[in-house]
Enzyme design. Structure first.
Site, PDB file in Angstrom:
ATOM      1  N   ASP A   1      77.196  24.906  82.974  1.00  0.00           N
ATOM      2  CA  ASP A   1      75.978  24.954  83.806  1.00  0.00           C
ATOM      3  C   ASP A   1      75.959  26.235  84.650  1.00  0.00           C
ATOM      4  O   ASP A   1      74.901  26.835  84.868  1.00  0.00           O
ATOM      5  CB  ASP A   1      75.909  23.721  84.719  1.00  0.00           C
ATOM      6  CG  ASP A   1      75.933  22.432  83.918  1.00  0.00           C
ATOM      7  OD1 ASP A   1      75.282  22.391  82.865  1.00  0.00           O
ATOM      8  OD2 ASP A   1      76.628  21.482  84.324  1.00  0.00           O
TER       9      ASP A   1
ATOM     10  N   HIS B   1      76.603  16.651  85.410  1.00  0.00           N
ATOM     11  CA  HIS B   1      76.379  17.457  84.204  1.00  0.00           C
ATOM     12  C   HIS B   1      75.456  16.729  83.231  1.00  0.00           C
ATOM     13  O   HIS B   1      75.873  16.316  82.153  1.00  0.00           O
ATOM     14  CB  HIS B   1      77.710  17.813  83.525  1.00  0.00           C
ATOM     15  CG  HIS B   1      77.503  18.564  82.238  1.00  0.00           C
ATOM     16  ND1 HIS B   1      76.977  19.832  82.200  1.00  0.00           N
ATOM     17  CD2 HIS B   1      77.685  18.200  80.939  1.00  0.00           C
ATOM     18  CE1 HIS B   1      76.863  20.231  80.943  1.00  0.00           C
ATOM     19  NE2 HIS B   1      77.288  19.252  80.155  1.00  0.00           N
TER      20      HIS B   1
HETATM   21  N1  LIG Z   1      80.965  19.374  79.430  1.00  0.00           N
HETATM   22  C1  LIG Z   1      80.110  20.127  78.798  1.00  0.00           C
HETATM   23  O1  LIG Z   1      79.507  21.020  79.389  1.00  0.00           O
HETATM   24  C2  LIG Z   1      79.865  19.956  77.336  1.00  0.00           C
HETATM   25  C3  LIG Z   1      80.323  18.850  76.682  1.00  0.00           C
HETATM   26  N2  LIG Z   1      80.133  18.675  75.341  1.00  0.00           N
HETATM   27  C4  LIG Z   1      80.682  17.461  74.720  1.00  0.00           C
HETATM   28  O2  LIG Z   1      81.911  17.748  74.066  1.00  0.00           O
HETATM   29  C5  LIG Z   1      82.163  16.772  73.057  1.00  0.00           C
HETATM   30  C6  LIG Z   1      82.600  17.433  71.745  1.00  0.00           C
HETATM   31  O3  LIG Z   1      81.568  18.209  71.207  1.00  0.00           O
HETATM   32  P1  LIG Z   1      81.750  18.980  69.810  1.00  0.00           P
HETATM   33  O4  LIG Z   1      83.037  19.714  69.795  1.00  0.00           O
HETATM   34  O5  LIG Z   1      80.503  19.713  69.556  1.00  0.00           O
HETATM   35  O6  LIG Z   1      81.854  17.741  68.792  1.00  0.00           O
HETATM   36  P2  LIG Z   1      82.549  17.707  67.354  1.00  0.00           P
HETATM   37  O7  LIG Z   1      82.121  16.453  66.691  1.00  0.00           O
HETATM   38  O8  LIG Z   1      82.327  18.999  66.645  1.00  0.00           O
HETATM   39  O9  LIG Z   1      84.103  17.625  67.707  1.00  0.00           O
HETATM   40  C7  LIG Z   1      84.670  16.528  68.340  1.00  0.00           C
HETATM   41  C8  LIG Z   1      86.060  16.345  67.791  1.00  0.00           C
HETATM   42  O10 LIG Z   1      86.643  15.219  68.463  1.00  0.00           O
HETATM   43  C9  LIG Z   1      87.467  14.583  67.494  1.00  0.00           C
HETATM   44  N3  LIG Z   1      87.795  13.230  67.913  1.00  0.00           N
HETATM   45  C10 LIG Z   1      87.071  12.091  67.803  1.00  0.00           C
HETATM   46  N4  LIG Z   1      87.763  11.047  68.267  1.00  0.00           N
HETATM   47  C11 LIG Z   1      88.938  11.524  68.709  1.00  0.00           C
HETATM   48  C12 LIG Z   1      90.082  10.937  69.300  1.00  0.00           C
HETATM   49  N5  LIG Z   1      90.154   9.618  69.543  1.00  0.00           N
HETATM   50  N6  LIG Z   1      91.120  11.737  69.606  1.00  0.00           N
HETATM   51  C13 LIG Z   1      91.071  13.061  69.369  1.00  0.00           C
HETATM   52  N7  LIG Z   1      90.021  13.670  68.815  1.00  0.00           N
HETATM   53  C14 LIG Z   1      88.977  12.911  68.480  1.00  0.00           C
HETATM   54  C15 LIG Z   1      86.668  14.670  66.204  1.00  0.00           C
HETATM   55  O11 LIG Z   1      87.480  14.440  65.061  1.00  0.00           O
HETATM   56  C16 LIG Z   1      86.123  16.079  66.288  1.00  0.00           C
HETATM   57  O12 LIG Z   1      86.975  17.004  65.646  1.00  0.00           O
HETATM   58  C17 LIG Z   1      80.856  15.975  72.926  1.00  0.00           C
HETATM   59  O13 LIG Z   1      80.984  14.758  73.621  1.00  0.00           O
HETATM   60  C18 LIG Z   1      79.828  16.860  73.613  1.00  0.00           C
HETATM   61  O14 LIG Z   1      78.740  16.144  74.121  1.00  0.00           O
HETATM   62  C19 LIG Z   1      79.483  19.624  74.598  1.00  0.00           C
HETATM   63  C20 LIG Z   1      79.006  20.769  75.202  1.00  0.00           C
HETATM   64  C21 LIG Z   1      79.109  20.999  76.613  1.00  0.00           C
HETATM   65  O1  LIG Z   2      73.718  19.099  75.731  1.00  0.00           O
HETATM   66  C1  LIG Z   2      74.726  18.529  75.288  1.00  0.00           C
HETATM   67  O2  LIG Z   2      74.740  17.401  74.825  1.00  0.00           O
HETATM   68  C2  LIG Z   2      76.025  19.270  75.384  1.00  0.00           C
HETATM   69  C3  LIG Z   2      76.209  19.699  76.768  1.00  0.00           C
HETATM   70  O3  LIG Z   2      76.696  18.973  77.605  1.00  0.00           O
HETATM   71  C4  LIG Z   2      75.653  20.984  77.144  1.00  0.00           C
HETATM   72  O4  LIG Z   2      75.347  21.845  76.290  1.00  0.00           O
HETATM   73  O5  LIG Z   2      75.501  21.214  78.367  1.00  0.00           O
END
Ligand SMILES: NC(=O)C1=CN([C@@H]2O[C@H](COP(=O)(O)OP(=O)(O)OC[C@H]3O[C@@H](n4cnc5c(N)ncnc54)[C@H](O)[C@@H]3O)[C@@H](O)[C@H]2O)C=CC1
Ligand SMILES: O=C([O-])CC(=O)C(=O)O
Length: 331
Positions: free
Chosen positions: A152, A180
């Site tokens: 953010d 967030h």
């Molecule tokens: N805090 C923030 O600002 C942001 C948060 N996110 C969040 O981050 C998370 C991941 O996003 P992506 O990497 O795009 O998803 P993705 O689906 O590409 O990767 C997630 C990974 O987590 C793994 N996974 C699932 N269950 C698991 C477990 N029990 N133990 C270990 N690994 C496990 C999957 O196998 C996968 O490789 C989502 O919840 C998304 O909403 C995404 C962008 C910004």
């Molecule tokens: O928008 C989403 O779901 C992933 C996220 O948290 C971000 O990009 O800020």
């Protein structure tokens, strides 16, 4: 100082580029990659990079989570499913709440002193879940638990620089507080350093763009997930600040979503906002959160309005996480 860092969810869209960035850090001597799939390949690939960290991949078999986390200093968690168009972050709760709880239980057992950085959404709820799970295990220290809201801030810097005609967004410090997701995200444009003038006719759209920047990426990816590369950058930026602080560097400040009553300076902000979990600028030190800095004293009337809406949203998200963590799992 040798640091063991772990990425949980290391084979995912965020996990892979984040692991790559962590591998470039000269402060890390051991990099442990945990996921339910593909970590041996990701680890083999990264292990050829000529930097100090020794990289190992772990899968769930043979108690892999505990082996991966054992005696870790820093654990970053981007494990869980991302959004598709039409979903809110809260829609991810059903699946990601259990994933985060399970990972934190393993961490509580084998790495109770680790600094834990939570990326998995909905952050507004997954951080309370982590706190409650650590409390139940008797190892909670709020100074070491961080919800990563850096994306953010990164977005706010970028969008403000565009409007203010600054060549480099990195010259700007833009505090973003609250939570967030959508309207729980509160950018404080009145406190940008160095000061910038946001034209009045652009203010509302700029606030909305910071609050809903994630949706912009979800829409553009059109079903293929949410922000991964910008998040890996943001996650590394925050992790690197924590690492530098642990290494003795002083004067490091970055906002993070923390349990206010458990950190120095936080109690007063919790009283003022009426919520226990909230993102504010944090001064980082050798032992994690050194001090939560109160940004509320000089905010504008418009920012007060944004804050009111944010707090209402946050209250629901927080209690949902706390209730989930406190409810025994159904057999
Ligand atoms: N805090 C923030 O600002 C942001 C948060 N996110 C969040 O981050 C998370 C991941 O996003 P992506 O990497 O795009 O998803 P993705 O689906 O590409 O990767 C997630 C990974 O987590 C793994 N996974 C699932 N269950 C698991 C477990 N029990 N133990 C270990 N690994 C496990 C999957 O196998 C996968 O490789 C989502 O919840 C998304 O909403 C995404 C962008 C910004
Ligand atoms: O928008 C989403 O779901 C992933 C996220 O948290 C971000 O990009 O800020």
């Amino acid at each position: 100082m040798g640091i063991k860092a772990v990425v949980a969810g290391a084979a995912g869209g965020i996990g892979q580029p984040l692991s790559l960035l962590l591998k470039t850090s000269t402060l890390i001597t051991e990099l442990s990659l945990y996921d339910v799939v593909n970590t041996p390949g990701v680890a083999a690939d990264l292990s050829h990079i000529s930097s100090p960290a020794k990289v190992t991949g772990y899968l769930p078999k043979d108690d892999g989570a505990k082996a991966a986390f054992k005696n870790a200093d820093l654990i970053v968690i981007p494990a869980g499913i991302p959004r598709k168009p039409g979903m809110t972050r809260d829609d991810l709760f059903k699946i990601n709440a259990g994933i985060v709880k399970g990972l934190i239980e393993a961490i509580a057992e084998v790495a109770p002193k680790a600094y834990i950085l939570i990326i998995s959404n909905p952050v507004n709820s997954t951080v309370p879940i982590a706190a409650e799970t650590l409390k139940a295990a008797g190892v909670f220290d709020a100074k070491r638990l961080f919800g990563v809201t850096t994306l953010d801030i990164v977005r706010a810097e970028t969008f403000v620089a565009e409007i203010a005609g600054k060549a480099s967004p990195q010259e700007l410090t833009v505090p973003v507080i609250g939570g967030h997701s959508g309207e729980t995200i509160v950018p404080l444009f009145s406190q940008v350093e160095p000061k910038v003038e946001i034209p009045e006719d652009k203010y509302d759209a700029l606030v909305k763009r910071v609050q809903f920047g994630g949706d912009e990426v979800v829409a553009a990816k059109d079903g293929a997930g949410s922000a991964t590369l910008s998040m890996a950058y943001a996650g590394y930026r925050f992790a690197e600040k924590v690492l530098k602080a642990l290494n003795g560097e002083t004067g490091i400040i970055e906002p993070s979503y923390v349990y206010l009553p458990g950190v120095p300076g936080g109690e007063e902000i919790a009283k003022e906002t009426g919520v226990d979990f909230f993102s504010v600028p944090i001064q980082l030190g050798k032992y994690g959160v050194e001090k939560a800095l109160n940004p509320l004293a000089n905010i504008t009337d418009k920012e007060k309005e944004l804050l009111k809406v944010a707090i209402e949203g946050l209250k629901g998200n927080i209690s949902k996480g706390v209730t989930f963590a406190q409810t025994p799992a159904q057999k």
